[in-house]
Each structure stands twice: as C-alpha cells, then as structure tokens.
Design an enzyme around this catalytic site. Structure first.
Site, PDB file in Angstrom:
ATOM      1  N   ASP A  15       0.832  -1.209   0.000  1.00  0.00           N
ATOM      2  CA  ASP A  15       0.000   0.000   0.000  1.00  0.00           C
ATOM      3  C   ASP A  15       0.863   1.254   0.000  1.00  0.00           C
ATOM      4  O   ASP A  15       1.657   1.465   0.912  1.00  0.00           O
ATOM      5  CB  ASP A  15      -0.898  -0.016   1.240  1.00  0.00           C
ATOM      6  CG  ASP A  15      -2.024   0.997   1.166  1.00  0.00           C
ATOM      7  OD1 ASP A  15      -2.298   1.495   0.070  1.00  0.00           O
ATOM      8  OD2 ASP A  15      -2.640   1.275   2.208  1.00  0.00           O
ATOM      9  N   CYS A  54      -5.919   4.016  -3.228  1.00  0.00           N
ATOM     10  CA  CYS A  54      -6.105   2.721  -2.562  1.00  0.00           C
ATOM     11  C   CYS A  54      -7.299   1.943  -3.089  1.00  0.00           C
ATOM     12  O   CYS A  54      -7.163   0.881  -3.687  1.00  0.00           O
ATOM     13  CB  CYS A  54      -6.276   2.928  -1.056  1.00  0.00           C
ATOM     14  SG  CYS A  54      -4.919   3.779  -0.249  1.00  0.00           S
ATOM     15  N   LYS A 105      -5.245  -5.580   4.452  1.00  0.00           N
ATOM     16  CA  LYS A 105      -6.091  -4.446   4.118  1.00  0.00           C
ATOM     17  C   LYS A 105      -7.193  -4.867   3.153  1.00  0.00           C
ATOM     18  O   LYS A 105      -6.983  -5.692   2.263  1.00  0.00           O
ATOM     19  CB  LYS A 105      -5.243  -3.326   3.501  1.00  0.00           C
ATOM     20  CG  LYS A 105      -6.044  -2.089   3.122  1.00  0.00           C
ATOM     21  CD  LYS A 105      -5.142  -0.899   2.834  1.00  0.00           C
ATOM     22  CE  LYS A 105      -5.946   0.307   2.388  1.00  0.00           C
ATOM     23  NZ  LYS A 105      -5.151   1.537   2.294  1.00  0.00           N
ATOM     24  N   HIS A 107     -10.444  -2.252   2.473  1.00  0.00           N
ATOM     25  CA  HIS A 107     -10.779  -0.908   1.992  1.00  0.00           C
ATOM     26  C   HIS A 107     -11.800  -0.914   0.863  1.00  0.00           C
ATOM     27  O   HIS A 107     -11.748  -0.090  -0.055  1.00  0.00           O
ATOM     28  CB  HIS A 107      -9.511  -0.158   1.566  1.00  0.00           C
ATOM     29  CG  HIS A 107      -9.675   1.336   1.606  1.00  0.00           C
ATOM     30  ND1 HIS A 107      -8.720   2.207   1.149  1.00  0.00           N
ATOM     31  CD2 HIS A 107     -10.702   2.109   2.062  1.00  0.00           C
ATOM     32  CE1 HIS A 107      -9.128   3.447   1.298  1.00  0.00           C
ATOM     33  NE2 HIS A 107     -10.337   3.419   1.859  1.00  0.00           N
TER      34      HIS A 107
END
Length: 233
Positions: A15, A54, A105, A107
């Site tokens: 990321d 992202c 992650k 998201h």
C-alpha cells in the site's frame, strides 16, 4: 481441469509503495534483496497502469473492471464500495474449487454486503477502513499486538501487523490439505502512519530523515516477509 493441475495463487499487494521504492529499480538507499530476487526470476509488467489510489486499485484488481464501472472510485464518502452484483476474483476462484483467504487491508467496505467474507473470501483477517486507526476500531490498536476482524469477529493477534498478515496466511495455506488455494495478502504498510519496529528503521537513519527511514523500514519488513514466505513455500 483436475485439482492436480490447478495452480495455487498468492497475490501480495503493498500500500502506497512506489515504483522507485525498491533497490532493483534504482533506489540508492533502500535494500530489498528478496523482492529483487523475485523480480529477477519473474515475468515483469513494465508498462502496467492502475488507478493511483487505494480503493480504486483494489476494486479494479478484484473485479477486472475500471473503477468508474465497478463503483469503487474513491477512498471514502460512500465511494469505496464495489457493486455487489459484480463477481470478484475470489468468487471466481471459489466457483472453481479453490479455498480463498484474505489477510490485511480491504478498503472496499466494512458492512454487509461489502465485507471480504461477503465477496468470495472464505477466510479473512483484516482491519477496517483505509488503515489501522483510520476508523472506529478496537481500543489501543497501533500496529503492534492488535485486534483484527477474523471472519467478522474482533480477535487479538500478537506481533507487528505485516508479520501477522504473512504468518496467518501461511498458517491458513498449511491447514488446507490438497485443495488449491488463492491467498490475497494486502499489506497496509508502507502507508502512513509510519510505525515499524526500530530494527527496520535504524539502518536508514544515517542516510535519510526519520519519516523516510520509517517508510523504508516498513518496506524492508515487507521484503523480509516475502523472503520468509518464499523459503517456507
């Protein structure tokens, strides 16, 4: 296709790491020997483009569709959700007899029907929102010995966050028998906040300032985990 001919798939997505944040791409300071070695023996996409944020990058990866088409166009304000009618990569793998696991992650939504366990992942250990501390979260989470969401339930995990993602992925892979697997390891590092064990930051402090040394340290930790994963495999 028989189960013997179905390849196992591991996808590692870091990321906020840029093209120049690897020693093999010419960075004169950072040391990434394991990622460099992987690059040398791999097919390399040298003219490959993604959305430069992202959520859009993740949504495009998992659906194979442009962010404007899949609905996940931004990092917040209700625009970080994939259209629930679209199948994801995990759905496709599941439909073809794979075990699917997600670590790190996400998201792409923290509530039903947008959570990873709603989008084709049979196993998931992750943090909410764009990063640890970025949303209402378990009290005291700080990248070290935190509580993460394991299939929807907050559970404690020991260790630094990136280490946890890789360690839990390996445990999950190891516990699955002969079924083919798809493991999606999506680190929150090296995105801010720049928190990392001192031993990874220290080698860079005499060459760059503290924040950059912390950023490079987070990448060095990822590099180490990639090396350990490959040796374990």
């Amino acid at each position: 296709m028989s189960s013997e001919t179905k390849p196992n798939v591991i996808f590692v997505l870091t990321d906020d790491q840029g093209y120049g944040d690897l020693s093999c791409h010419g960075n004169p300071v950072i040391k990434t020997p394991y990622l460099d070695a992987l690059r040398e023996e791999s097919v390399r996409f040298t003219d490959f483009h993604v959305a430069p944020m992202c959520t859009p990058t993740r949504g495009e990866l998992l659906t194979g569709q442009d962010a404007v088409r899949n609905g996940a166009t931004f990092v917040c304000m209700g625009r970080s959700l994939i259209n629930p009618e679209l199948p994801t990569m995990a759905d496709i793998f599941t439909d073809n007899g794979y075990r699917t696991g997600h670590f790190g992650k996400w998201h792409l939504g923290d509530n039903y029907p947008y959570r990873p366990q709603d989008r084709g992942f049979q196993e998931t250990i992750h943090h909410p929102a764009w990063g640890i501390t970025s949303a209402a979260d378990y009290f005291g989470n700080d990248y070290f010995d935190d509580h993460y969401r394991h299939n929807g339930e907050n559970k404690p995990f020991e260790g630094y966050c990136t280490d946890v993602w890789f360690d839990e992925a390996m445990k999950w892979i190891d516990g699955g028998g002969e079924e083919p697997f798809f493991a999606y390891i999506a680190t929150n590092a090296p995105h801010v906040p720049l928190w990392v064990p001192d031993k990874y930051r220290q080698p860079y402090l005499d060459q760059v300032d503290y924040p950059v040394a912390s950023f490079f340290g987070m990448i060095a930790n990822i590099d180490e985990n990639v090396g350990q994963l490959r040796q374990w495999l």
